[in-house]
Design a protein around this motif. Structure first.
Motif, PDB file in Angstrom:
ATOM      1  N   ILE A 228     -16.894 -13.298 -26.380  1.00  0.00           N
ATOM      2  CA  ILE A 228     -17.436 -12.396 -24.783  1.00  0.00           C
ATOM      3  C   ILE A 228     -16.368 -11.221 -24.749  1.00  0.00           C
ATOM      4  O   ILE A 228     -14.974 -12.265 -24.957  1.00  0.00           O
ATOM      5  CB  ILE A 228     -17.829 -13.486 -24.072  1.00  0.00           C
ATOM      6  N   SER A 229     -16.388 -10.488 -24.446  1.00  0.00           N
ATOM      7  CA  SER A 229     -15.017  -9.476 -24.042  1.00  0.00           C
ATOM      8  C   SER A 229     -15.187  -9.278 -22.872  1.00  0.00           C
ATOM      9  O   SER A 229     -16.433  -8.802 -22.336  1.00  0.00           O
ATOM     10  CB  SER A 229     -15.624  -8.335 -24.536  1.00  0.00           C
ATOM     11  N   ILE A 230     -14.379  -9.598 -22.212  1.00  0.00           N
ATOM     12  CA  ILE A 230     -15.277  -9.205 -20.239  1.00  0.00           C
ATOM     13  C   ILE A 230     -13.824  -8.531 -19.814  1.00  0.00           C
ATOM     14  O   ILE A 230     -12.486  -8.436 -20.231  1.00  0.00           O
ATOM     15  CB  ILE A 230     -14.588 -10.819 -19.549  1.00  0.00           C
ATOM     16  N   SER A 231     -13.922  -7.454 -19.500  1.00  0.00           N
ATOM     17  CA  SER A 231     -13.136  -6.386 -19.070  1.00  0.00           C
ATOM     18  C   SER A 231     -12.994  -6.494 -17.188  1.00  0.00           C
ATOM     19  O   SER A 231     -13.995  -6.466 -16.750  1.00  0.00           O
ATOM     20  CB  SER A 231     -13.543  -4.967 -18.978  1.00  0.00           C
ATOM     21  N   PHE A 232     -12.216  -6.386 -16.586  1.00  0.00           N
ATOM     22  CA  PHE A 232     -11.552  -6.411 -15.427  1.00  0.00           C
ATOM     23  C   PHE A 232     -10.524  -5.695 -14.959  1.00  0.00           C
ATOM     24  O   PHE A 232      -9.712  -5.434 -15.859  1.00  0.00           O
ATOM     25  CB  PHE A 232     -11.965  -8.404 -14.873  1.00  0.00           C
ATOM     26  N   LEU A 233     -10.668  -5.226 -13.218  1.00  0.00           N
ATOM     27  CA  LEU A 233      -9.208  -5.079 -12.956  1.00  0.00           C
ATOM     28  C   LEU A 233      -8.703  -5.853 -12.383  1.00  0.00           C
ATOM     29  O   LEU A 233      -9.348  -7.152 -11.706  1.00  0.00           O
ATOM     30  CB  LEU A 233     -10.299  -3.778 -12.067  1.00  0.00           C
ATOM     31  N   ALA A 234      -7.685  -5.490 -12.097  1.00  0.00           N
ATOM     32  CA  ALA A 234      -6.638  -7.041 -11.583  1.00  0.00           C
ATOM     33  C   ALA A 234      -5.469  -6.463 -10.864  1.00  0.00           C
ATOM     34  O   ALA A 234      -4.914  -5.187 -11.806  1.00  0.00           O
ATOM     35  CB  ALA A 234      -5.916  -7.733 -12.325  1.00  0.00           C
ATOM     36  N   ARG A 235      -4.847  -6.300  -9.566  1.00  0.00           N
ATOM     37  CA  ARG A 235      -3.720  -5.896  -9.491  1.00  0.00           C
ATOM     38  C   ARG A 235      -2.305  -6.901  -9.089  1.00  0.00           C
ATOM     39  O   ARG A 235      -2.774  -7.977  -9.179  1.00  0.00           O
ATOM     40  CB  ARG A 235      -3.879  -5.613  -7.898  1.00  0.00           C
ATOM     41  N   PRO A 236      -1.565  -6.270  -9.198  1.00  0.00           N
ATOM     42  CA  PRO A 236      -0.465  -7.049  -9.279  1.00  0.00           C
ATOM     43  C   PRO A 236       0.369  -7.743  -8.025  1.00  0.00           C
ATOM     44  O   PRO A 236      -0.241  -7.443  -6.985  1.00  0.00           O
ATOM     45  CB  PRO A 236       0.840  -6.115  -9.395  1.00  0.00           C
ATOM     46  N   VAL A 237       0.961  -9.311  -7.929  1.00  0.00           N
ATOM     47  CA  VAL A 237       0.733 -10.085  -6.796  1.00  0.00           C
ATOM     48  C   VAL A 237       2.606 -10.020  -7.315  1.00  0.00           C
ATOM     49  O   VAL A 237       2.552 -11.082  -8.312  1.00  0.00           O
ATOM     50  CB  VAL A 237      -0.044 -11.365  -6.877  1.00  0.00           C
ATOM     51  N   TYR A 238       3.158  -9.825  -5.528  1.00  0.00           N
ATOM     52  CA  TYR A 238       4.171  -9.757  -5.604  1.00  0.00           C
ATOM     53  C   TYR A 238       5.145 -10.686  -4.932  1.00  0.00           C
ATOM     54  O   TYR A 238       4.350 -11.012  -3.902  1.00  0.00           O
ATOM     55  CB  TYR A 238       5.433  -8.533  -5.250  1.00  0.00           C
ATOM     56  N   PRO A 239       6.293 -12.360  -5.307  1.00  0.00           N
ATOM     57  CA  PRO A 239       6.646 -12.241  -4.240  1.00  0.00           C
ATOM     58  C   PRO A 239       7.227 -11.425  -2.866  1.00  0.00           C
ATOM     59  O   PRO A 239       7.741 -10.772  -2.718  1.00  0.00           O
ATOM     60  CB  PRO A 239       7.755 -13.592  -5.146  1.00  0.00           C
ATOM     61  N   ILE A 240       7.535 -12.566  -1.720  1.00  0.00           N
ATOM     62  CA  ILE A 240       7.894 -11.807  -0.615  1.00  0.00           C
ATOM     63  C   ILE A 240       9.766 -11.640  -0.796  1.00  0.00           C
ATOM     64  O   ILE A 240      10.208 -12.929  -1.928  1.00  0.00           O
ATOM     65  CB  ILE A 240       7.845 -12.515   0.486  1.00  0.00           C
ATOM     66  N   ASN A 241      10.675 -11.317  -0.553  1.00  0.00           N
ATOM     67  CA  ASN A 241      11.943 -11.455  -1.070  1.00  0.00           C
ATOM     68  C   ASN A 241      13.015 -12.928  -0.112  1.00  0.00           C
ATOM     69  O   ASN A 241      11.938 -13.137   0.859  1.00  0.00           O
ATOM     70  CB  ASN A 241      12.534  -9.677  -0.410  1.00  0.00           C
ATOM     71  N   PRO A 242      13.450 -12.367  -1.046  1.00  0.00           N
ATOM     72  CA  PRO A 242      13.983 -13.883  -1.294  1.00  0.00           C
ATOM     73  C   PRO A 242      14.583 -14.498   0.169  1.00  0.00           C
ATOM     74  O   PRO A 242      14.780 -15.702   0.584  1.00  0.00           O
ATOM     75  CB  PRO A 242      14.839 -13.594  -2.575  1.00  0.00           C
TER      76      PRO A 242
END
Length: 153
Positions: free
Chosen positions: A119-133
């Motif tokens: 099964i080949s699944i194509s999808f859109l994903a967005r980056p997840v960034y941590p908050i600044n330290p």
């Protein structure tokens, strides 16, 4: 009045038969619908794939709405064996995965293809960034103060 421009439909496909794709049309109760998104999918048992689609009634054109423009997203394609349910479940909407040292959240499916026993699944994903330290440290200290019930005068 119920808004019938956008609807959700679920179809079941036997494995090794291609499911419908974004851009395909179909008729339901003498109304023509266009598939504009894939809402979800599930492998019910070894030979049936259930796919839920987001569909637009293309016979209606009497509406005024803004056209959706997605934020920064990347398209990914992942291939899994049809009987590898554990790894297929990792590709559910909202899940986080790592690619080249970056974390991404699965936002929307764009295509589901059956290729022999894969099964080949194509999808859109967005980056997840941590908050600044600095902000993370400040929030941590505030939470510790609340937990210990400390007040600064």
């Amino acid at each position: 009045m119920k808004d019938d421009i956008i609807n959700s439909f679920t179809f079941k496909f036997r494995l090794f038969k291609q499911p419908k794709k974004i851009g395909d049309t179909f008729e339901h109760r003498s109304t023509t619908y266009l598939i504009i998104g894939i809402e979800n999918f599930e492998l019910l048992y070894e030979s049936v794939l259930e796919v839920s689609y987001i569909c637009q009634n293309i016979q209606r054109n009497d509406f005024k709405r803004k056209v959706y423009k997605p934020s920064y997203q990347l398209e990914f394609v992942m291939r899994r064996k049809y009987d590898d349910s554990k790894r297929i479940k990792e590709l559910m909407l909202g899940n986080i995965f790592e690619f080249k040292g970056e974390n991404y959240k699965i936002m929307e499916y764009t295509k589901i293809n059956l290729e022999h026993v894969d099964i080949s699944i194509s999808f859109l994903a967005r980056p997840v960034y941590p908050i600044n330290p600095k902000e993370a440290k400040s929030k941590y200290i505030n939470e510790r103060k609340k937990k210990l019930q400390l007040e600064v005068f």
